[in-house]
Write a protein that holds these residues in place. Sequence first.
Motif, PDB file in Angstrom:
ATOM      1  N   UNK A 105       5.634  -0.295   2.659  1.00  0.00           N
ATOM      2  CA  UNK A 105       7.004  -0.815   2.717  1.00  0.00           C
ATOM      3  C   UNK A 105       7.724  -0.329   3.976  1.00  0.00           C
ATOM      4  N   UNK A 106       7.375   0.889   4.414  1.00  0.00           N
ATOM      5  CA  UNK A 106       7.966   1.399   5.664  1.00  0.00           C
ATOM      6  C   UNK A 106       7.551   0.516   6.835  1.00  0.00           C
ATOM      7  N   UNK A 158       0.843  -1.194   0.000  1.00  0.00           N
ATOM      8  CA  UNK A 158       0.000   0.000   0.000  1.00  0.00           C
ATOM      9  C   UNK A 158       0.882   1.250   0.000  1.00  0.00           C
ATOM     10  N   UNK A 159       0.320   2.332  -0.509  1.00  0.00           N
ATOM     11  CA  UNK A 159       1.035   3.606  -0.484  1.00  0.00           C
ATOM     12  C   UNK A 159       0.850   4.319   0.854  1.00  0.00           C
ATOM     13  N   UNK A 198       5.077 -11.530  11.453  1.00  0.00           N
ATOM     14  CA  UNK A 198       6.529 -11.403  11.310  1.00  0.00           C
ATOM     15  C   UNK A 198       6.898 -11.463   9.830  1.00  0.00           C
ATOM     16  N   UNK A 199       8.131 -11.120   9.534  1.00  0.00           N
ATOM     17  CA  UNK A 199       8.611 -11.203   8.148  1.00  0.00           C
ATOM     18  C   UNK A 199       8.544 -12.647   7.662  1.00  0.00           C
ATOM     19  N   UNK A 255       6.718  -2.559   6.644  1.00  0.00           N
ATOM     20  CA  UNK A 255       7.333  -3.873   6.475  1.00  0.00           C
ATOM     21  C   UNK A 255       8.739  -3.902   7.092  1.00  0.00           C
ATOM     22  N   UNK A 256       9.461  -2.823   6.937  1.00  0.00           N
ATOM     23  CA  UNK A 256      10.816  -2.780   7.498  1.00  0.00           C
ATOM     24  C   UNK A 256      10.805  -2.796   9.027  1.00  0.00           C
ATOM     25  N   UNK A 257       9.656  -2.515   9.619  1.00  0.00           N
ATOM     26  CA  UNK A 257       9.553  -2.485  11.073  1.00  0.00           C
ATOM     27  C   UNK A 257       9.020  -3.790  11.659  1.00  0.00           C
ATOM     28  N   UNK A 258       8.675  -4.765  10.814  1.00  0.00           N
ATOM     29  CA  UNK A 258       8.141  -6.032  11.303  1.00  0.00           C
ATOM     30  C   UNK A 258       9.234  -6.848  11.977  1.00  0.00           C
ATOM     31  N   UNK A 259       8.890  -7.640  12.987  1.00  0.00           N
ATOM     32  CA  UNK A 259       9.886  -8.527  13.604  1.00  0.00           C
ATOM     33  C   UNK A 259      10.297  -9.611  12.613  1.00  0.00           C
ATOM     34  N   UNK A 260      11.526 -10.076  12.675  1.00  0.00           N
ATOM     35  CA  UNK A 260      11.974 -11.084  11.701  1.00  0.00           C
ATOM     36  C   UNK A 260      11.236 -12.409  11.823  1.00  0.00           C
ATOM     37  N   UNK A 261      10.845 -12.793  13.039  1.00  0.00           N
ATOM     38  CA  UNK A 261      10.135 -14.061  13.234  1.00  0.00           C
ATOM     39  C   UNK A 261       9.168 -13.906  14.398  1.00  0.00           C
ATOM     40  N   UNK A 262       8.240 -14.838  14.495  1.00  0.00           N
ATOM     41  CA  UNK A 262       7.237 -14.782  15.561  1.00  0.00           C
ATOM     42  C   UNK A 262       7.863 -15.198  16.890  1.00  0.00           C
ATOM     43  N   UNK A 263       7.315 -14.666  17.969  1.00  0.00           N
ATOM     44  CA  UNK A 263       7.805 -15.008  19.306  1.00  0.00           C
ATOM     45  C   UNK A 263       7.352 -16.411  19.672  1.00  0.00           C
TER      46      UNK A 263
END
Length: 828
Positions: free
Chosen positions: A341-342, A189-190, A316-317, A344-352
Motif C-alpha cells: 500500500x505504501x 502485499x505486506x 499508474x493508478x 501504491x501511494x507513490x504511483x503516478x496518477x496516470x500514464x505519461x
Amino acid sequence: MNVLPINAILPQLVHTLQERTCAIVVAQPGAGKTTQVPLALLEAVWLQGQKILMLEPRRLAARAAARYMAKLLGEEVGQTIGYRVKNDTRVGPKTCIEVITEGVLTRMLQQDPALDGVGIVIFDEFHERSLHADIGLALCRQSQTLLRDDLRILLMSATLEANAISTLLDDAPIIESEGRTFPVDTHYLQQKVVGKIEPVVVASIGQALQAHGGSILVFLPGAVEIHRVANGLAALRLGEAVHVAPLYANLSLEDQDQALSAVRAPGHRKIVLATSIAETSLTVEGITVVIDSGLMRVPRFSPRTGMTRLTTVPVSVASADQRRGRAGRLGPGVCYRLWTETEHRQLPPSSTPEIREADLAPLAMELAAWGAPDPAALVWLDPPPAAAYQQARELLVQLGALHENGGLTPHGKRVAALGLHPRLAHMVLQAISLELGTLACELAVMLSERDFMRAAERDADVRSRIEELWRALRGDAREGVDLVLCRRIAAEAKVLMQSLGIRPSVSQAAASGLLLAFAFPDRVAQRRSAGRFTLANGRGAVLPELQPLSNERYIVAAELDDSGTESRIYLAAPLQEEELFTAFENHIRKEQVVEWDSAVGSVRARELWQLGALTLKDKPLQEPNPDLVLQALLAGIRSESLDVLPWTRNARQLQERSIFLHRFTENWPDLRDETLLATLEEWAGPHLYGLKSKGALSRLNLTSLLEEMLTWEQRRSLDEWAPTHIQVPSGSQIPVDYSNMESPTLSVRLQEMFGLADTPRIAKGRVPVTLHLLSPAQRPMQVTKDLASFWREAYFEVKKDLKGRYPKHYWPDDPMAAIPTNRAKPRT
C-alpha cells in the motif's frame, strides 16, 4: 441486444452529435461503449450513408471489437462491420463501420485529408494517449477546421482528463456513463518484492486457485515474463481442468481467441497471462480474479542519445484501477496487487502520454507529409517536446527525406508512403537499387517486431536472425525460436515486397550490415577494443559478451539501450569498410587537419576521412596548405606562451624598454606579452611561413621582429628616451633594468658613483632610475631614488660597515670630493 450501462446515454449522445461536431464520452470499464456507440450512430441523420471510423490502440482489440459487433448483427466481419489493421483488412462494399488501428487512420488522412465518405471518427480508449492517437486527433481537428466542418469527432475513454480535452475541442460536451462494475476485494502485499516478479506471480496464482473460483487474469509486463510464469505453472502440475492461455499482441489469431473465449467444459478454469493489452477494450470471458504484477513495458526515447529502449516501469493508478475492474465484470471479484500500500501511494496518477517520451521521427515524417512541418501549426493536447522533435528532423534530413526547411524531398514522399518507420522505409528503398529488396523487407519487418529467439539462444548478430528465419520457414527451426512470429514476419515481408513490386529472391544475409547502415547512419560503430565501440553519434557502445562481432572493425547497432556511458548492444551486424564507403559516399567528410601537437612541439598535418564522430582514415599530409600550417603554428605559440620563442637578452630588454615608454605615450607600441599574443599574426606571421616546429622557431631574430613594430622615428629616439646603459662617474657603462616598468633600476657599485650629486634620470629627465648601490662583492647595500640624500644621511653609516668588511678598498670621508673608481682604490 444486451442492455448495457452505456445504453442510458445513447439518445443523449445521438442528439448531441446532431447539434455539435465534437463530443466526449466518459464511461467506466464494462459499460459497453466500444461496441454499442458505433452501432447506435448508424441511423443518425447527419451520417447520411457515410462511414464510421473507430480507432482502437491495438490490432487485437480492433479485430475483437469488429467480430463482436458483427455477431450482434448476426453477420460475418466484412459486411456491415469491418476492420483494417496492418496487413489485415476485412471490409466490403456494404461496410458502414470500420474498426481501425491508429496508424491506419494516419495513412487514410495522408491519402485523403478531407476524409470524404467518413461521417465521424471515434477515438476509443483515448486515455492511453498513444503517439498515433495524438497525431490522428491533431490532423482530424485541422481537417475539420479547414476542409470538413461537418466531420464529427468523438473521444471515448474510461479514465480521461475530460475538461482539458473539452477545451481543446471548443468546449465539446462531456457525456458520462456509469459502468456496471461489481465490488472488487483488493489485496496488497505486506512486503515489497525483491528480485524477479515471476516467482511471486506463480505463488499468487496458486493461492488464488485454492481460495477462489472462476478464471484468473494475470497482468505481466511482457511476453518474456509471460513465458516464464507459464513455465512456473507447468511445474505446479495444475491438472487438465486448468488451462493456461497467454495473451499478447504477437500471438496468432487462434491463440488470441482462445485466451479471450470462455471455458466451455463444466468445472474447468482458465489462467490468462496477459500484457497491458487486456486493460481495456477487450473482454476476457469468465474472469473473477485479477493478479496484477504492477508493471508495464513502455518505450522511452532519449533525445540525448537518439535511442529508444523498452523500459519496465510501475503502472499508474489509473491503469491499476482499469486492471482491477476486470475482476468485477460478472460479479464481485478479487484483485491481488503485488505491491504494498505504501508503494501504491507513490504511483503516478496516470500514464505519461507517449508523445512526451517517444521517438518523434514518425511524427515529423507525418507532419511534413501533411504539409505542416512546424507542430505549432496544429492543435495538441500535449505538444511534441522541442528537443526530441528537432532531433527527429535532423535524422530525416540525414536520411534525405526532408529538406533543411522541413519540406519533403522526392525521396521523402516515397518514405512517407510506405508506412514504416522512416529509418526502415529509407533502408528498403535504398536496397531496391542494390537488388537487396528481399533482405531489406525481411529486416524491416523483423526489426519492427520483438525478437523471435529465446534469450539463452541468441547473440547480437542480425545475420543469425535472418538465417534462423529461413530455417523456421523450412521447418528446421531450432528450439527456442518462436515459429508463429517467424511465419508472421515472413508473411508481412511478402506483403511489403508485393507493394513495392519486389520479386522474391534468396536473401544475402551477409549484406545485413550494409542495409542497416542505411537505416541507422548514426549507429555505425567503430571498434575501440574487443567488444567496445564508438558510434557515429559519438556515444560509446559495448557488446555484453565476447562473440564474433566483438572483433569486427565496423558494425551497425540496430538495437541498443541508453544506460550509463556506454549503451549495451542487443542487435548488430558487421559492416565491411568498402560497404561503409558505398553507403556513405556523400556523407563522409574529407578534410585537412593541420594542428599543433604539443607532445612533439610541432605542427602535425593529416588528411582525415570522417563519418560523424568516427575517423575512418588518418594519414599524413605531405604538402599541407601553408596558410593552415601558419595558423596551427600561431595556435601552438599561443597555447604554450611566448616563452616558446627564442628570446635573447637584447630582445627582452627591447620589449621592456618599449613597455616602459608606452606609459608616456599611447603612440608607442604596447609590447606586453598579452598584447603580443593577441597580435601575433600581425607582427610575427610574415616571418613564420615555412616554419613548423619549436626547433625551427629558434632561427628567428626576435629583436629584429620587435624593432619592426617601431616607426623609424621611434627607433631613432629610443636610446634618448630609454637608454640601454647609463655612464656613471667611474666611466663604466651600466645597463638599465626595465623589467619593473614603474621603476627602472641601475645596479652599480657604490664606489663608482663618488662625486655624482644627483640621481641619473631617463625619459628625457622625467623619471629617476632606482639605484641599487652595491658592495665590492656586488651585493645591494642601499636602494634609493635620491642620491643626494643618501650622501648626506646614510653614506657614513654604510661606510663604517663596508670599511670593516672591505678594509683594502677606498672609503673616503667626503664622497662628493672623492675620485670614482671601479677598482679597489683609484689610480693615483
